[in-house]
Design a protein around this motif. Structure first.
Motif, PDB file in Angstrom:
ATOM      1  N   GLN A  12       6.702   0.547   4.716  1.00 25.23           N
ATOM      2  CA  GLN A  12       5.906   1.738   4.967  1.00 25.23           C
ATOM      3  C   GLN A  12       6.120   2.195   6.404  1.00 25.23           C
ATOM      4  OE1 GLN A  12       3.803   3.746   2.889  1.00 25.23           O
ATOM      5  NE2 GLN A  12       4.204   4.986   4.699  1.00 25.23           N
TER       6      GLN A  12
ATOM      7  N   ARG B 136       6.647  -4.036   6.863  1.00 26.71           N
ATOM      8  CA  ARG B 136       6.634  -4.535   5.504  1.00 26.71           C
ATOM      9  C   ARG B 136       5.194  -4.702   5.053  1.00 26.71           C
ATOM     10  NH1 ARG B 136       8.461  -9.306   6.275  1.00 26.71           N
ATOM     11  NH2 ARG B 136      10.670  -9.016   5.840  1.00 26.71           N
ATOM     12  N   THR B 137       4.881  -4.222   3.878  1.00 34.43           N
ATOM     13  CA  THR B 137       3.571  -4.435   3.271  1.00 34.43           C
ATOM     14  C   THR B 137       3.762  -5.238   1.987  1.00 34.43           C
ATOM     15  OG1 THR B 137       3.576  -2.461   1.860  1.00 34.43           O
ATOM     16  CG2 THR B 137       2.881  -2.171   4.158  1.00 34.43           C
TER      17      THR B 137
ATOM     18  N   THR C 139      -1.831  -8.324  11.167  1.00 28.89           N
ATOM     19  CA  THR C 139      -0.879  -9.122  10.407  1.00 28.89           C
ATOM     20  C   THR C 139      -1.571  -9.846   9.260  1.00 28.89           C
ATOM     21  OG1 THR C 139       0.456  -9.435  12.385  1.00 28.89           O
ATOM     22  CG2 THR C 139       0.844 -10.941  10.566  1.00 28.89           C
ATOM     23  N   ASP C 140      -0.977  -9.738   8.084  1.00 28.38           N
ATOM     24  CA  ASP C 140      -1.544 -10.305   6.869  1.00 28.38           C
ATOM     25  C   ASP C 140      -0.661 -11.467   6.409  1.00 28.38           C
ATOM     26  OD1 ASP C 140      -2.619 -10.900   4.421  1.00 28.38           O
ATOM     27  OD2 ASP C 140      -2.416  -8.884   3.576  1.00 28.38           O
TER      28      ASP C 140
ATOM     29  N   ASP D  35       3.096  -9.815   6.005  1.00 27.38           N
ATOM     30  CA  ASP D  35       2.954  -8.359   5.893  1.00 27.38           C
ATOM     31  C   ASP D  35       2.320  -7.778   7.149  1.00 27.38           C
ATOM     32  OD1 ASP D  35       3.957  -8.369   3.229  1.00 27.38           O
ATOM     33  OD2 ASP D  35       1.992  -9.061   2.521  1.00 27.38           O
ATOM     34  N   ASN D  36       2.680  -6.532   7.428  1.00 27.63           N
ATOM     35  CA  ASN D  36       2.114  -5.810   8.577  1.00 27.63           C
ATOM     36  C   ASN D  36       2.282  -6.621   9.868  1.00 27.63           C
ATOM     37  OD1 ASN D  36      -0.032  -5.591   6.047  1.00 27.63           O
ATOM     38  ND2 ASN D  36       0.661  -3.616   6.828  1.00 27.63           N
TER      39      ASN D  36
ATOM     40  N   GLU E 263      -1.911  -2.271  13.383  1.00 31.99           N
ATOM     41  CA  GLU E 263      -1.688  -3.225  12.305  1.00 31.99           C
ATOM     42  C   GLU E 263      -2.494  -4.498  12.535  1.00 31.99           C
ATOM     43  OE1 GLU E 263      -0.015  -2.550   9.611  1.00 31.99           O
ATOM     44  OE2 GLU E 263       0.863  -0.651  10.324  1.00 31.99           O
TER      45      GLU E 263
END
Length: 712
Positions: free
Chosen positions: A71, A65-66, A434-435, A46-47, A432
């Motif tokens: 978003q 993408r989350t 990153t997750d 994500d992110n 961002e």
């Protein structure tokens, strides 16, 4: 006594058979391994990136993408704001310019496009469609703007337009006396013969280029008054490695064109300036090196500054890749601009008004010398400033005005942070972070960065280690060494974060510890580091690989009696060399598309990094000469339509193994080129099977079919 011996032999055979049959991997084991390939890891990040859609006044939108969906955000660098949006808020996406065809090169004003027809150069007016012939004397093997020799094939013209779109510079490539290379298709019926010009090291005749300047409006061809140049460039082994005609820099008004001529062995560079109206050429200065000259890593770093009659030049003369300021009128050095134990890799921007240079460089991050940062410095060598001070590998994207840039930085084991900065380096907006929490929840883990000593026991080398996500206490794991020896690149590749690096982690999941080491003789370090194997590419960083594995075995549960190795292209060359030259250390090897004898590979690469044939012992480096030493299990792989590394490289090794009465395995792809294309999943599965069976001592699932992208 005989009955006793027979009984012992029977017991030994039974124990051996039980050991071989002791473990069988299932389809679920392979499915789990496949889940660590990129098409299955990326959906859980994500992110993870910012691809800007630039709007007016350097504003931009981007979509990520989350965990809950996609978003979109709108960023205003002046207001230093990031707000939720829904795409192109202002509708100010820059207008699309006229588009040329796939084999056309547009002029800077977007109104014209040049293309090749019948070995000559033509120009098309994009508004009217009118086509005008620019040259008339092009013939087969002596055509204009062509670059179809060696591993390069394209119908697109190699040209460089003048900034005012009134002229262009190109060349007439002479390969009339260059030898042909041949490949044949595999099919029902008569095979199709493919022949093209492919010079080899030591050939008397190689491709040359007759440089010309062409006036467009009233077509006129102006030959430069110099002898034809060798088909060479300062960046790598092609005249158009950067995507256009390399080593060219026009004056803004099109009256002059600066260029660099490279000698066949890459040891001599001549900086020249041509009068675009007469073709007269002025010799400005030259540089000669003992091994091979290069103008940067990934970018050509010299610039011609006609307004101030200066030249920014790139050199490794003090053992590091640095920038120098020259007087273009006299050819004399004015001053060295950058200094120190670091490497300028890419000159990004030259600001002549403020006399400031902006560039990427590696070597100044204490965590890892390969981490790249973005810097600025004055022409006078003063004011060196790191505009991206956070530790990690930085990647930069400029705004249209060049007053702002997006900075994405990460490490192999640390996901990316993405921010917006101004040209002073000031942080404006956190974009961002990153997750990877959803990915980690699936069982994923990052590789382990390591710093070790090279084969000489003193030089620092760096790499990555991949271990199974679930390791058994007290168990030792076989080792797989993934290798790409360069010398124009290395095994690790990018030092930025990526969730999947090929199938390294996938292999680890099958029961191995995978090692990826950046050996000596590769770029982005000092000149002496890069040249450590100059003249003997057969070294292939193998002493470094062995030394690294032995050091790692002190810390990690490695079974160094079971070491495998694999690689593609140069890695294929290195793998076979490992199996033949170090047969007691490397037990299983998979050699894909290897250039096993560089006398059978394209002239420029070998002559650049190995030296001319008369100055280097190519014979002593050829893998087939050592095939008789094979002890372990070796798989050779090649595509029979490989126009980069012709398949005869592998067939030489095949023939030598057969003459030496050695057993080996061979996989061929009858109609594949250097990469295996649609057959790549099959080759990956065969690679897994080979290591599982011969290194792990287990039985793989029969003919496992790669499933491709899926959710876990």
């Amino acid at each position: 006594m005989n009955k006793y011996l027979l009984s012992l032999t029977a017991c030994a055979l039974a124990l051996s058979a039980n050991a071989q049959q002791g473990k069988t991997l299932t389809e679920k084991d392979y499915e789990r391994a496949e889940s660590f390939l990129s098409y299955n890891t990326e959906p859980f990040i994500d992110n993870g990136g910012v691809r800007p859609n630039w709007l007016a006044n350097d504003q931009f939108s981007y979509t990520v993408r989350t965990a809950t969906g996609m978003q979109t955000y709108l960023v205003d660098p002046v207001k230093k704001t990031k707000t939720q949006g829904s795409g192109n808020q202002n509708g100010n996406t820059p207008a699309r310019r006229n588009a040329g065809g796939p084999n056309e090169v547009l002029s800077p004003d977007g109104k014209k496009a040049v293309f090749i027809k019948d070995f000559n150069l033509w120009v098309k007016d994009l508004a009217s469609g009118k086509e005008t012939q620019l040259t008339t004397d092009g013939i087969k093997d002596y055509g204009y703007a062509t670059d179809n020799a060696g591993w390069t094939h394209s119908d697109a013209p190699i040209v460089r337009w003048s900034p005012d779109s009134k002229k262009l510079t190109t060349f007439q490539q002479d390969q009339r006396h260059v030898k042909d290379m041949y490949l044949v298709t595999t099919n029902v019926g008569a095979p199709k013969l493919t022949a093209w010009k492919y010079p080899l090291p030591g050939d008397k005749e190689i491709a040359t280029i007759r440089r010309v300047i062409i006036e467009i409006e009233n077509p006129k061809v102006i030959s430069l008054n110099i002898a034809p140049d060798q088909h060479r460039g300062t960046l790598s082994d092609d005249i158009a490695s950067s995507g256009t005609f390399d080593d060219i820099d026009w004056k803004a008004d099109g009256s002059e064109m600066a260029f660099v001529s490279t000698s066949r062995d890459h040891k001599n560079e001549k900086f020249r300036i041509a009068n675009a109206s007469t073709g007269a050429v002025r010799e400005v200065f030259e540089e000669t090196v003992k091994t091979q000259y290069e103008s940067g890593q990934g970018a050509i770093n010299w610039r011609y500054l006609p307004d101030t009659k200066e030249i920014i030049w790139y050199s490794e003369r003090d053992d590091w890749g640095h920038l120098y300021l020259y007087d273009a009128a006299t050819g004399k050095l004015k001053n060295q601009i950058t200094k120190g134990s670091f490497v300028v890799t890419k000159l990004i921007r030259v600001e002549e008004k403020t006399r400031t240079l902006y560039f990427m460089a590696s070597g100044r991050d204490a965590a890892n010398p390969y981490f790249s940062h973005f810097y600025k410095i004055g022409f006078d060598g003063k004011g060196l400033t790191d505009l991206t001070p956070e530790s990690g590998n930085h990647q930069i994207t400029f705004s249209p005005s060049n007053q702002y840039f997006i900075d994405c930085y990460s490490k192999p084991d640390v996901p990316a942070t993405i921010v917006l900065r101004n040209i002073k380096g000031e942080l404006l907006v956190n974009l961002e972070k990153t997750d990877v929490s959803r990915l980690t929840a699936q069982g994923w883990k990052a590789p382990i960065p390591v710093a070790l000593k090279a084969g000489d026991g003193k030089t620092d080398i760096y790499g990555l280690v991949f271990t199974p996500t679930k390791m058994e206490a007290g168990k030792k794991y076989p080792v797989i060494d993934y290798i790409y020896p360069g010398p124009q690149g290395g095994s690790v590749g990018s030092w930025s974060f990526v969730a999947s690096r090929g199938d390294n982690q996938a292999l680890a999941e099958l029961g191995f510890i995978v090692v990826v080491m950046e050996g000596t003789s590769n770029p982005n370090r000092s000149k002496s580091f890069h040249d450590m194997s100059y003249g003997n590419m057969a070294v292939n960083t193998l002493p470094d690989q062995i030394a690294a594995i032995r050091q790692l075995a002190v810390k990690y549960p490695m079974d160094t009696t079971k070491v495998g190795i694999w690689g593609h292209s140069g890695g294929g060359f290195a793998t076979a060399a490992a199996m033949f030259r170090y047969p007691d250390f490397f037990k299983v090897g998979i050699s894909e598309s290897g250039n096993h004898d560089n006398r059978n590979y394209e002239d420029d690469w070998g002559e650049r990094y190995n030296g001319l044939l008369e100055n280097a012992d190519y014979e002593a480096q050829a893998n087939q000469n050592y095939a008789k030493n094979l002890k372990g299990k070796l798989m050779l792989v090649h595509g029979m339509m490989d126009d980069n590394v012709p398949p005869y490289n592998t067939l030489l090794v095949v023939e030598a193994l057969e003459k030496a009465n050695k057993s080996f395995d061979l996989v061929i792809f009858p109609n594949s080129a250097h990469g295996f294309g649609q057959h790549s999943p099959y080759m990956m599965r065969r690679r897994w099977d080979y290591f599982v069976k011969n290194l792990l001592g287990a039985e793989p699932p029969h003919d496992y079919q790669m499933k491709g992208p899926r959710l876990r």
